[in-house]
Design an enzyme around this catalytic site. Structure first.
Site, mmCIF file in Angstrom:
data_model
loop_
_atom_site.group_PDB
_atom_site.id
_atom_site.type_symbol
_atom_site.label_atom_id
_atom_site.label_comp_id
_atom_site.label_asym_id
_atom_site.label_seq_id
_atom_site.Cartn_x
_atom_site.Cartn_y
_atom_site.Cartn_z
ATOM 1 N N PHE A 86 6.449 34.516 -11.056
ATOM 2 C CA PHE A 86 7.795 34.664 -11.600
ATOM 3 C C PHE A 86 8.085 36.159 -11.679
ATOM 4 C CE2 PHE A 86 10.976 34.825 -15.010
ATOM 5 C CZ PHE A 86 11.867 33.865 -14.540
ATOM 6 N N ASP B 263 -0.482 32.635 -17.055
ATOM 7 C CA ASP B 263 0.874 32.306 -17.493
ATOM 8 C C ASP B 263 1.006 30.785 -17.464
ATOM 9 O OD1 ASP B 263 3.620 31.674 -17.610
ATOM 10 O OD2 ASP B 263 4.185 33.598 -16.734
ATOM 11 N N TYR C 195 10.113 26.854 -24.637
ATOM 12 C CA TYR C 195 11.400 26.162 -24.504
ATOM 13 C C TYR C 195 11.455 25.207 -23.319
ATOM 14 C CZ TYR C 195 12.028 30.433 -21.700
ATOM 15 O OH TYR C 195 11.854 31.482 -20.843
ATOM 16 N N LYS C 196 10.348 25.059 -22.597
ATOM 17 C CA LYS C 196 10.314 24.119 -21.475
ATOM 18 C C LYS C 196 9.713 22.791 -21.962
ATOM 19 C CE LYS C 196 9.784 27.963 -18.205
ATOM 20 N NZ LYS C 196 11.167 28.047 -17.731
ATOM 21 N N ARG D 60 15.042 21.818 -7.627
ATOM 22 C CA ARG D 60 13.899 21.578 -8.510
ATOM 23 C C ARG D 60 14.215 20.438 -9.464
ATOM 24 N NH1 ARG D 60 11.475 26.438 -11.744
ATOM 25 N NH2 ARG D 60 13.416 26.086 -12.851
#
Length: 397
Positions: A123, A192, A217-218, A366
């Protein structure tokens, strides 16, 4: 499949609209139903009535470690090794700099630990932060394909920064093998976990991981901008020299001493005053995990993604999409990424029809599968609507 799903009842713990198929939990998890009431209590009673007393009486001061221990159970870590706070980016910086310092302190006078290996598909923020950390520590960055990371770690490597699951493709990388290879070479690894925590077993302690960071938050459903977390393996905590020594990580924070003395344990990962409102929203969100095992979540995740690929093959015209997510379970996270012509326009149309995923330029759709609230009916509908979007009335793409 929904009737026999042992996690089906967990869906009721979320504010999920049955008219919308939400497959974007890999970007922002759905709202747990218990959060609004808890936030009202925090705002009206703890902040509104108790005010400053809540730092002690309501447990605000110890929230980063208390909530960290709850997250620890989901990523395979024992208590006292995870602290919640700051953003993933800030925690990456802490971890990479500290890992370089530890690696160098262990081998003074030998071959210099002068390189930081970075997952070449990482990322972007992780790469940006790693470059800054390298400038600060006098190391150099070398981008390496994650599948080759274990083989590329050598005597000059201080630390490797690797995504456990690739955010774009959903590929699951080899945490045990890469960590073992790093240790054999005298290096450390920062993992990560943004796209794996809450979706599959991680096993940080079992595999002797060094550092790990992640957002909440995922798949942990903590809400937009929810605080991140930092894992520091217990054996490394006495050596953890944070590049951001704030007053919250001081051994005696209220002494207001001019010189810094680090606290013991994962508390060293704290910096400034905790963001209490979002932190306590996260704590309430984590209550949805009561009685849920991460192994059951992984089993359903694989079943959902298998079923989606099967439904896509059935509903979508041949050649219209190409999966870039590995078929092998051992290499798959909890999302499916499909390469598609005009992907941005396709996703906009899917969203308009009540199927919410997301789009990554230039051509990737996605779809994230959150086993706590995604049903098999959701999966079938998403593939069916995708097929409709990709087919015109006369059957031409």
């Amino acid at each position: 499949m929904d009737v026999v799903d042992p996690l089906a009842a967990i869906r009721e713990r979320f504010a999920v609209d049955d008219g919308v198929t939400y497959l974007d939990g890999n970007s922002l998890g759905a709202l747990p139903r218990g959060v609004p009431g808890r936030m009202a209590e925090v705002i009206e009673r703890e902040w509104g009535a108790l005010r400053i007393r809540s730092w002690e009486e309501s447990g605000w001061w110890t929230a980063p470690e208390r909530i960290g221990d709850r997250i620890a159970t989901l990523i395979g870590a024992g208590p006292g090794q995870v602290v919640v706070g700051d953003s993933t980016s800030v925690n990456v910086f802490k971890a990479v700099v500290a890992a370089v310092r530890i690696a160098r302190s262990r081998a003074p006078g030998t071959v210099p630990r002068e390189e930081v290996l970075v997952d070449a598909s990482t990322f972007p923020t992780d790469g940006y932060i790693a470059e800054s950390a390298a400038r600060m520590t006098g190391t150099r960055i070398r981008a390496v394909a994650p599948g080759a990371m274990a083989a590329e770690i050598g005597p000059r490597t201080a630390v490797a920064l690797v995504n456990h699951v690739d955010y774009r493709s959903g590929r699951l990388h080899d945490l045990p093998g890469t960590t073992a290879a790093a240790h054999a070479a005298g290096a450390l690894v920062v993992w990560d976990l943004c796209h794996s925590a809450g979706a599959l077993p991680v096993g940080l302690d079992a595999h002797a991981a060094d550092f790990a960071v992640g957002c909440t938050y995922k798949y942990l459903n903590g809400g937009p901008g929810a605080p991140a977390y930092l894992y520091v393996r217990r054996e490394l905590q006495p050596l953890f020299d944070s590049p951001l020594p704030g007053w919250n990580s001081h051994a005696d924070p209220f002494s207001m001493a001019a010189s810094y003395a680090p606290a013991d344990g994962a508390v060293r990962g704290r910096v400034g005053t905790p963001d209490i409102l979002s932190m306590l929203a996260l704590e309430a969100a984590l209550e949805v995990w009561e009685g849920v095992s991460i192994e059951a979540v992984r089993e359903k995740s694989l079943a959902l993604t298998d079923f989606f690929l099967e439904c896509v093959e059935h509903h979508v015209p041949p050649g219209a999409v190409e999966s870039v997510t590995p078929a092998a379970h051992a290499e798959r996270g909890s999302q499916v990424a499909l390469r598609c012509r005009g992907a941005g326009e396709v996703m906009r149309e899917l969203t308009a029809r009540g199927v919410v995923g997301d789009y990554r330029r230039p051509d990737v759709l996605r779809f994230g599968f959150t086993p706590l609230y995604t049903s098999f009916a959701d999966v079938e509908r998403a593939a069916r609507v995708l097929g409709q979007v990709l087919t015109t009335a006369d059957g031409r793409l």
